[in-house]
Design a protein around this motif. Structure first.
Motif, PDB file in Angstrom:
ATOM      1  N   ALA A  91      19.157  42.546 -12.947  1.00 60.63           N
ATOM      2  CA  ALA A  91      19.011  41.133 -13.312  1.00 60.63           C
ATOM      3  C   ALA A  91      18.339  41.010 -14.675  1.00 60.63           C
ATOM      4  N   LEU A 142      17.515  39.645 -18.580  1.00 59.60           N
ATOM      5  CA  LEU A 142      17.341  38.336 -19.207  1.00 59.60           C
ATOM      6  C   LEU A 142      18.685  37.928 -19.812  1.00 59.60           C
ATOM      7  N   THR A 143      19.195  36.783 -19.398  1.00 59.42           N
ATOM      8  CA  THR A 143      20.526  36.351 -19.829  1.00 59.42           C
ATOM      9  C   THR A 143      20.445  35.302 -20.933  1.00 59.42           C
ATOM     10  N   GLU A 151      21.631  32.387 -20.600  1.00 57.20           N
ATOM     11  CA  GLU A 151      21.257  31.156 -19.899  1.00 57.20           C
ATOM     12  C   GLU A 151      19.734  31.076 -19.744  1.00 57.20           C
ATOM     13  N   ASP A 152      19.109  32.217 -19.421  1.00 57.52           N
ATOM     14  CA  ASP A 152      17.642  32.248 -19.312  1.00 57.52           C
ATOM     15  C   ASP A 152      17.012  31.891 -20.648  1.00 57.52           C
ATOM     16  N   GLN A 153      17.542  32.468 -21.712  1.00 56.44           N
ATOM     17  CA  GLN A 153      16.999  32.197 -23.039  1.00 56.44           C
ATOM     18  C   GLN A 153      17.192  30.731 -23.427  1.00 56.44           C
ATOM     19  N   ALA A 163      17.319  28.212 -21.299  1.00 58.56           N
ATOM     20  CA  ALA A 163      16.349  27.453 -20.487  1.00 58.56           C
ATOM     21  C   ALA A 163      14.956  27.538 -21.104  1.00 58.56           C
ATOM     22  N   LEU A 164      14.603  28.703 -21.603  1.00 58.32           N
ATOM     23  CA  LEU A 164      13.304  28.859 -22.261  1.00 58.32           C
ATOM     24  C   LEU A 164      13.248  28.058 -23.561  1.00 58.32           C
ATOM     25  N   ASP A 181      14.772  25.313 -24.100  1.00 57.95           N
ATOM     26  CA  ASP A 181      14.582  23.913 -23.690  1.00 57.95           C
ATOM     27  C   ASP A 181      13.130  23.612 -23.373  1.00 57.95           C
TER      28      ASP A 181
END
Length: 148
Positions: free
Chosen positions: A133, A135-136, A138-140, A142-143, A145
């Protein structure tokens, strides 16, 4: 503030020698005992909280009504795995046996700085989780944001 990763070992008696880089960040007073609360939120990783930092968490919890189910779950799990610990003269902390077994922090471990506390994970298991899993994008996003 704790940050970074310091691989180390938990000895055969369940003691973790606190990495020097983290130990140097602890407040030191003459004749003052270094007290910690060692616990977990999931049984997969140990959390080592300087007692003053854990008391800040407890102060926040005290403001939440006792009938709140999330508060009760949090208290149940952190109490189940949790124990007070005092650092010995060699800078070691005894990880509670229940947590050592549950999180498999029995030999090679990684010790992560998580700002207010340290997290201890089985090195092999953590590396497998990291690969499974990562860091994607999408994760980046969200961060980003959140302003990071």
């Amino acid at each position: 503030m704790f940050r970074g990763n310091h691989p180390t070992r938990v000895d055969e008696k369940g003691r973790l020698k606190l990495p020097a880089d983290f130990k140097s960040l602890l407040p030191v007073g003459e004749d003052e005992k270094q007290l910690f609360y060692i616990t977990s939120k999931d049984g997969k990783r140990a959390e080592i909280w300087p007692l003053k930092a854990w008391e800040e968490v407890e102060a926040k919890l005290a403001k939440i009504p006792n009938m709140n189910p999330a508060k009760q779950k949090f208290l149940d799990v952190t109490s189940y795995y949790g124990q007070m610990a005092e650092m010995d003269n060699q800078g070691r902390l005894l990880v509670p046996q229940l947590l050592r077994e549950s999180a498999k922090v029995l030999a090679d471990v990684v010790v992560f700085g998580k700002q207010d506390y340290l997290e201890v994970a089985n090195r092999e298991m953590f590396e497998a989780e990291l690969k499974a899993a990562p860091l994607t994008a999408e994760d980046q996003a969200a961060l980003a944001d959140l302003g990071l």
